[in-house]
Motif scaffolding. Structure first.
Motif, PDB file in Angstrom:
ATOM      1  N   ASN A 231     147.181  82.495 -16.063  1.00 34.46           N
ATOM      2  CA  ASN A 231     146.800  83.190 -14.839  1.00 34.46           C
ATOM      3  C   ASN A 231     147.588  82.556 -13.692  1.00 34.46           C
ATOM      4  OD1 ASN A 231     145.466  84.841 -13.061  1.00 34.46           O
ATOM      5  ND2 ASN A 231     143.610  83.593 -12.995  1.00 34.46           N
ATOM      6  N   VAL A 232     148.640  83.260 -13.202  1.00 33.98           N
ATOM      7  CA  VAL A 232     149.581  82.676 -12.243  1.00 33.98           C
ATOM      8  C   VAL A 232     149.548  83.459 -10.932  1.00 33.98           C
ATOM      9  CG1 VAL A 232     151.984  82.052 -11.806  1.00 33.98           C
ATOM     10  CG2 VAL A 232     151.079  81.913 -14.123  1.00 33.98           C
ATOM     11  N   LEU A 233     149.498  82.737  -9.834  1.00 41.64           N
ATOM     12  CA  LEU A 233     149.519  83.332  -8.496  1.00 41.64           C
ATOM     13  C   LEU A 233     150.887  83.124  -7.865  1.00 41.64           C
ATOM     14  CD1 LEU A 233     148.113  84.575  -5.978  1.00 41.64           C
ATOM     15  CD2 LEU A 233     147.405  82.236  -5.362  1.00 41.64           C
ATOM     16  N   ASP A 234     151.493  84.223  -7.414  1.00 42.07           N
ATOM     17  CA  ASP A 234     152.762  84.175  -6.688  1.00 42.07           C
ATOM     18  C   ASP A 234     152.459  84.435  -5.219  1.00 42.07           C
ATOM     19  OD1 ASP A 234     155.343  84.240  -5.812  1.00 42.07           O
ATOM     20  OD2 ASP A 234     155.946  86.024  -6.935  1.00 42.07           O
ATOM     21  N   LEU A 235     152.386  83.356  -4.439  1.00 44.83           N
ATOM     22  CA  LEU A 235     152.077  83.456  -3.010  1.00 44.83           C
ATOM     23  C   LEU A 235     153.351  83.747  -2.210  1.00 44.83           C
ATOM     24  CD1 LEU A 235     149.509  80.578  -2.351  1.00 44.83           C
ATOM     25  CD2 LEU A 235     149.117  83.023  -2.047  1.00 44.83           C
ATOM     26  N   CYS A 236     153.250  84.663  -1.248  1.00 46.46           N
ATOM     27  CA  CYS A 236     154.405  85.085  -0.463  1.00 46.46           C
ATOM     28  C   CYS A 236     155.452  85.686  -1.403  1.00 46.46           C
ATOM     29  CB  CYS A 236     154.990  83.943   0.347  1.00 46.46           C
ATOM     30  SG  CYS A 236     153.756  83.060   1.339  1.00 46.46           S
ATOM     31  N   ALA A 237     155.041  86.698  -2.159  1.00 40.16           N
ATOM     32  CA  ALA A 237     155.783  87.176  -3.319  1.00 40.16           C
ATOM     33  C   ALA A 237     156.984  88.051  -2.996  1.00 40.16           C
ATOM     34  CB  ALA A 237     154.842  87.956  -4.242  1.00 40.16           C
ATOM     35  N   ALA A 238     156.950  88.785  -1.896  1.00 40.43           N
ATOM     36  CA  ALA A 238     158.030  89.732  -1.604  1.00 40.43           C
ATOM     37  C   ALA A 238     159.355  88.990  -1.403  1.00 40.43           C
ATOM     38  CB  ALA A 238     157.690  90.541  -0.360  1.00 40.43           C
ATOM     39  N   PRO A 239     160.471  89.587  -1.868  1.00 43.20           N
ATOM     40  CA  PRO A 239     160.658  90.940  -2.408  1.00 43.20           C
ATOM     41  C   PRO A 239     160.409  91.096  -3.901  1.00 43.20           C
ATOM     42  CG  PRO A 239     162.782  89.887  -2.161  1.00 43.20           C
ATOM     43  CD  PRO A 239     161.771  88.906  -1.651  1.00 43.20           C
ATOM     44  N   ALA A 251     153.175  85.956 -18.284  1.00 41.02           N
ATOM     45  CA  ALA A 251     152.035  85.466 -17.516  1.00 41.02           C
ATOM     46  C   ALA A 251     151.221  86.628 -16.952  1.00 41.02           C
ATOM     47  CB  ALA A 251     152.524  84.568 -16.379  1.00 41.02           C
ATOM     48  N   ASP A 252     149.964  86.358 -16.678  1.00 44.37           N
ATOM     49  CA  ASP A 252     149.086  87.313 -16.000  1.00 44.37           C
ATOM     50  C   ASP A 252     149.261  87.069 -14.499  1.00 44.37           C
ATOM     51  OD1 ASP A 252     147.120  89.001 -15.128  1.00 44.37           O
ATOM     52  OD2 ASP A 252     145.440  87.854 -15.964  1.00 44.37           O
ATOM     53  N   VAL A 253     150.104  87.866 -13.872  1.00 45.00           N
ATOM     54  CA  VAL A 253     150.606  87.556 -12.525  1.00 45.00           C
ATOM     55  C   VAL A 253     149.828  88.289 -11.437  1.00 45.00           C
ATOM     56  CG1 VAL A 253     152.642  87.458 -11.051  1.00 45.00           C
ATOM     57  CG2 VAL A 253     152.902  87.337 -13.541  1.00 45.00           C
ATOM     58  N   THR A 254     149.441  87.546 -10.409  1.00 43.34           N
ATOM     59  CA  THR A 254     148.932  88.112  -9.168  1.00 43.34           C
ATOM     60  C   THR A 254     149.967  87.835  -8.083  1.00 43.34           C
ATOM     61  OG1 THR A 254     146.612  87.771  -9.775  1.00 43.34           O
ATOM     62  CG2 THR A 254     147.108  88.049  -7.432  1.00 43.34           C
TER      63      THR A 254
END
Length: 419
Positions: A231-239, A251-254
């Motif tokens: 369970n992985v969080l990508d903070l400030c993901a853009a672009p 991964a299970d990406v947010t």
């Protein structure tokens, strides 16, 4: 063809006016529709011309100073700058001069100066191409050059300026099993195309086989080393380049970012590549949850991206640095609270300033007793040991890989949370 070229040049002058007169970034102008009336080829040409002019602005101004008694109005000055850069890089004088004269002659405010434009550019056409390569590499403005010199030394900064002036090739991250579209394989696994042309026409684009991502920007996910099912969080993901890397790993990406417009681009990229992530528009400081791993690509000065974004030194002045550094501290603190015990967090910024990288980690290590730096995490394929920093992170600079086209400036560190 002539009308098309003139339209692209007129739009490039408008972009220069916005950057040099209003302090706007090219990305802001493009997002606001500055080039929407142009066809795809002319849009690309206008953007390229504006970028090349900004890269060579110091040289252009030095040449023009020889033929101007006083500085003309900004739009006229930018037409002369653009014309000078084109002439000194081999464009035919007839086409360039005629286009610039036509553009200025159609201006209600500046039409009377068409004769000046004609006379000055004809002199530049006669003298400029020979003088241009003998001039020094354009330097960064003092507000940025001074702190970088203090951090890395004069020779390193000179190397960065050379990389900025040269511009950036196109780097791609490929999905596993995808075909390389005729690029060179870099030591870290990215693919580099020196003369890519229009991105959307490259083989594999429509099939979603790859996405554009600078080689340096591809390393934070490789340092994080996501595992299938995490369970992985990508903070400030853009672009979305890092989001797609995480998704490819299984991964299970947010993916979270505050900008709806930028997150729409993430959704488009995910759809094109056939990858899956949970996309959330929201404030990173208000997000809740618990994650096995977190990637925090914190908002920063973006000073590491100047080889691709030559407008940045002209649109900014460094006054926002203090606020950004404070925001990074807050975001790292909040992200640390979202990380499960035994988890890992990669902190990164596309900045050349130690205060946004090395210093942030040094201070965080003093603040959080359950935090440690994973020095082994940055020891990945293609990474030079000279890039590894005293506190255990990774420092990337534009003057690295100089003979291959450089790389973006980045800072990367992997932080482990005790169980």
């Amino acid at each position: 063809m002539a009308n098309s070229a003139t339209a692209a040049r007129r739009s490039a002058i408008y972009l220069l006016d916005q950057v040099l007169g209003e302090g706007r970034l090219l990305s802001e102008c493009l997002a606001a529709g500055a080039l929407d009336r142009l066809g795809p080829e002319d849009r690309a040409r206008a953007q390229r011309l504006a970028s090349e002019t900004l890269r060579g602005l110091e040289r252009a101004d030095r040449l023009l100073d020889n033929h101007l008694n006083r500085t003309p109005a900004l739009t006229v000055h930018n037409a002369l700058r653009l014309g000078t850069v084109e002439l000194c890089n081999g464009e035919a004088a007839h086409g360039v001069v005629n286009s610039m004269v036509e553009i200025i002659s159609r201006s209600r405010k500046h039409g009377r100066l068409k004769g000046l434009v004609n006379a000055v550019l004809r002199k530049v056409a006669a003298e400029g191409p020979e003088a241009w390569p003998k001039m020094r590499v354009p330097r960064l403005p003092d507000w940025l050059r001074d702190p970088l010199t203090m951090a890395w030394g004069a020779d390193a900064v000179a190397g960065m300026e050379q990389a900025h002036f040269a511009g950036a090739p196109l780097d791609l991250t490929l999905k596993p099993g995808a075909t390389n579209p005729s690029g060179d394989v870099l030591a870290t696994g990215s693919f580099r195309l020196q003369d890519a042309g229009q991105v959307s026409t490259l083989p594999g684009y429509k099939a979603g086989d790859w996405w554009v991502q600078d080689a340096a920007a591809a390393l934070p996910v490789r340092v994080l080393a996501p595992k299938a099912g995490e369970n992985v969080l990508d903070l400030c993901a853009a672009p979305g380049g890092k989001t797609m890397q995480l998704a490819v790993a299984g991964a299970d990406v947010t993916a979270l970012d505050v900008s709806e417009a930028r997150m729409e681009r993430v959704r488009e990229n995910l759809q094109r590549t056939g990858l899956t992530a949970k996309v959330i528009v929201g404030d990173a400081l208000e997000h809740e949850g618990q994650y096995d791993a977190i990637l925090l690509d914190a908002p920063c000065s973006a000073t590491g991206t100047i080889r691709r974004h030559p407008d940045l030194p002209f649109a900014k002045d460094g006054s926002e640095f203090g606020g950004l550094i404070e925001l990074q501290t807050q975001m790292l603190a909040h992200a640390w609270g979202l990380l499960k015990p035994g988890g890992r967090l990669v902190y990164c910024t596309c900045s050349l300033l130690p205060d946004e990288g090395e210093v942030q980690i040094e201070e965080a290590l003093e603040m959080y007793p359950d935090m440690s730096v994973d020095r082994d995490a940055v020891n990945i394929a293609g990474v030079d040991t000279d890039w590894m920093t005293e506190e255990g992170g990774l420092r990337l600079r534009p003057d690295y890989w100089a003979d291959q086209g450089g790389m973006d400036g980045f800072y990367i560190a992997c932080l482990n949370k005790s169980a």
